[in-house]
Design a protein around this motif. Structure first.
Motif, short mmCIF file in Angstrom:
data_model
loop_
_atom_site.label_atom_id
_atom_site.label_comp_id
_atom_site.label_asym_id
_atom_site.label_seq_id
_atom_site.Cartn_x
_atom_site.Cartn_y
_atom_site.Cartn_z
N ILE A 41 -10.85 -9.28 11.35
CA ILE A 41 -9.73 -9.44 10.41
C ILE A 41 -9.12 -8.08 10.08
N TYR A 42 -7.78 -7.97 10.13
CA TYR A 42 -7.13 -6.71 9.76
C TYR A 42 -7.14 -6.51 8.25
N GLY A 43 -6.85 -7.61 7.52
CA GLY A 43 -6.79 -7.50 6.07
C GLY A 43 -6.38 -8.82 5.45
N TYR A 44 -6.48 -8.89 4.12
CA TYR A 44 -5.99 -10.07 3.41
C TYR A 44 -5.71 -9.73 1.95
N TYR A 45 -4.94 -10.61 1.36
CA TYR A 45 -4.58 -10.46 -0.05
C TYR A 45 -5.25 -11.56 -0.85
N ASN A 46 -5.77 -11.23 -2.01
CA ASN A 46 -6.22 -12.29 -2.92
C ASN A 46 -6.04 -11.87 -4.37
N ARG A 47 -6.24 -12.83 -5.22
CA ARG A 47 -6.05 -12.59 -6.64
C ARG A 47 -7.22 -13.23 -7.36
N ALA A 48 -7.91 -12.42 -8.17
CA ALA A 48 -9.02 -12.96 -8.95
C ALA A 48 -8.63 -12.80 -10.41
N ASN A 49 -8.52 -13.91 -11.12
CA ASN A 49 -7.94 -13.92 -12.47
C ASN A 49 -6.56 -13.29 -12.38
N ARG A 50 -6.36 -12.16 -13.04
CA ARG A 50 -5.02 -11.56 -12.98
C ARG A 50 -5.01 -10.31 -12.11
N ILE A 51 -6.12 -10.07 -11.45
CA ILE A 51 -6.21 -8.84 -10.66
C ILE A 51 -5.83 -9.11 -9.20
N LYS A 52 -4.83 -8.35 -8.74
CA LYS A 52 -4.39 -8.50 -7.35
C LYS A 52 -5.15 -7.49 -6.48
N ALA A 70 1.13 -2.79 4.14
CA ALA A 70 2.52 -3.17 3.88
C ALA A 70 2.69 -4.69 3.97
N HIS A 71 2.06 -5.31 4.95
CA HIS A 71 2.11 -6.76 5.10
C HIS A 71 1.49 -7.46 3.88
N GLU A 72 0.32 -7.00 3.49
CA GLU A 72 -0.38 -7.64 2.36
C GLU A 72 0.34 -7.36 1.03
N LEU A 73 0.94 -6.18 0.95
CA LEU A 73 1.75 -5.87 -0.24
C LEU A 73 2.92 -6.86 -0.33
N GLY A 74 3.45 -7.21 0.84
CA GLY A 74 4.50 -8.23 0.89
C GLY A 74 4.03 -9.53 0.25
N HIS A 75 2.82 -9.95 0.57
CA HIS A 75 2.28 -11.16 -0.06
C HIS A 75 2.12 -10.97 -1.56
N ALA A 76 1.59 -9.81 -1.96
CA ALA A 76 1.36 -9.55 -3.39
C ALA A 76 2.66 -9.62 -4.19
N VAL A 77 3.76 -9.18 -3.54
CA VAL A 77 5.05 -9.15 -4.22
C VAL A 77 5.79 -10.49 -4.09
N LEU A 78 5.72 -11.07 -2.88
CA LEU A 78 6.52 -12.27 -2.61
C LEU A 78 5.77 -13.57 -2.88
N HIS A 79 4.46 -13.56 -2.66
CA HIS A 79 3.67 -14.79 -2.78
C HIS A 79 2.42 -14.56 -3.62
N PRO A 80 2.59 -14.03 -4.85
CA PRO A 80 1.41 -13.59 -5.61
C PRO A 80 0.39 -14.70 -5.88
#
Ligand code: ZN
Length: 144
Positions: A41-52, A70-80
């Motif tokens: 896996i290259y990377g992934y985005y997740n959110r635990a409670n309010r922490i991104k 940059a890709h995962e930041l895109g998710h954090a910004v666009l698809h939090p």
């Protein structure tokens, strides 16, 4: 999400924080970057409670860490709040809407098209393309 909305989000980030660097932007947005061995896996985005959080594979080279962040930041910004797929060799070419949006975000965050075309006349652009192709630093342009 329409692409002009993504464009304006990128524009807002760059003008607010005066950088295109995904690592700096993540820090400014209080998104925690965790480097760990993620295998394939290259990377992934997740959110635990309010922490991104953005998880990055520590085995990647610096360039791929940047692209992945940059890709995962895109998710954090666009698809939090969405469950986004883990990024890997197979999902980076995904036709899923959120994946394409994250790739669009990453590309247009990292590339400063206006500056590039402003600074490079056609001949310079070709020269820099040539140097990049062979992995030589841009200041070697004078030796060509
Ligand atoms: Zn993704």
């Amino acid at each position: 999400m329409e692409l002009p909305i993504v464009d304006s989000k990128i524009h807002d980030l760059i003008s607010n924080y005066e950088t295109r660097d995904p690592f700096h932007l993540a820090k400014s947005l209080n998104i925690i970057i965790i480097e760990e061995d993620l295998g394939e896996i290259y990377g992934y985005y997740n959110r635990a409670n309010r922490i991104k959080m953005i998880h990055i594979n520590s085995k990647l080279d610096e360039l791929n860490k940047r692209t992945t962040t940059a890709h995962e930041l895109g998710h954090a910004v666009l698809h939090p709040d969405e469950n986004t797929p883990m990024l890997s060799k197979s999902t980076i070419v995904s036709e899923l809407k959120i994946e394409k949006e994250a790739n669009y975000f990453a590309t247009n965050l990292i590339i400063d098209k206006e500056k590039y075309f402003e600074e490079c006349n056609y001949e310079n652009a070709r020269t820099y393309g040539l140097l990049n192709h062979y992995g030589l630093p841009e200041h070697f342009a004078r030796y060509i």
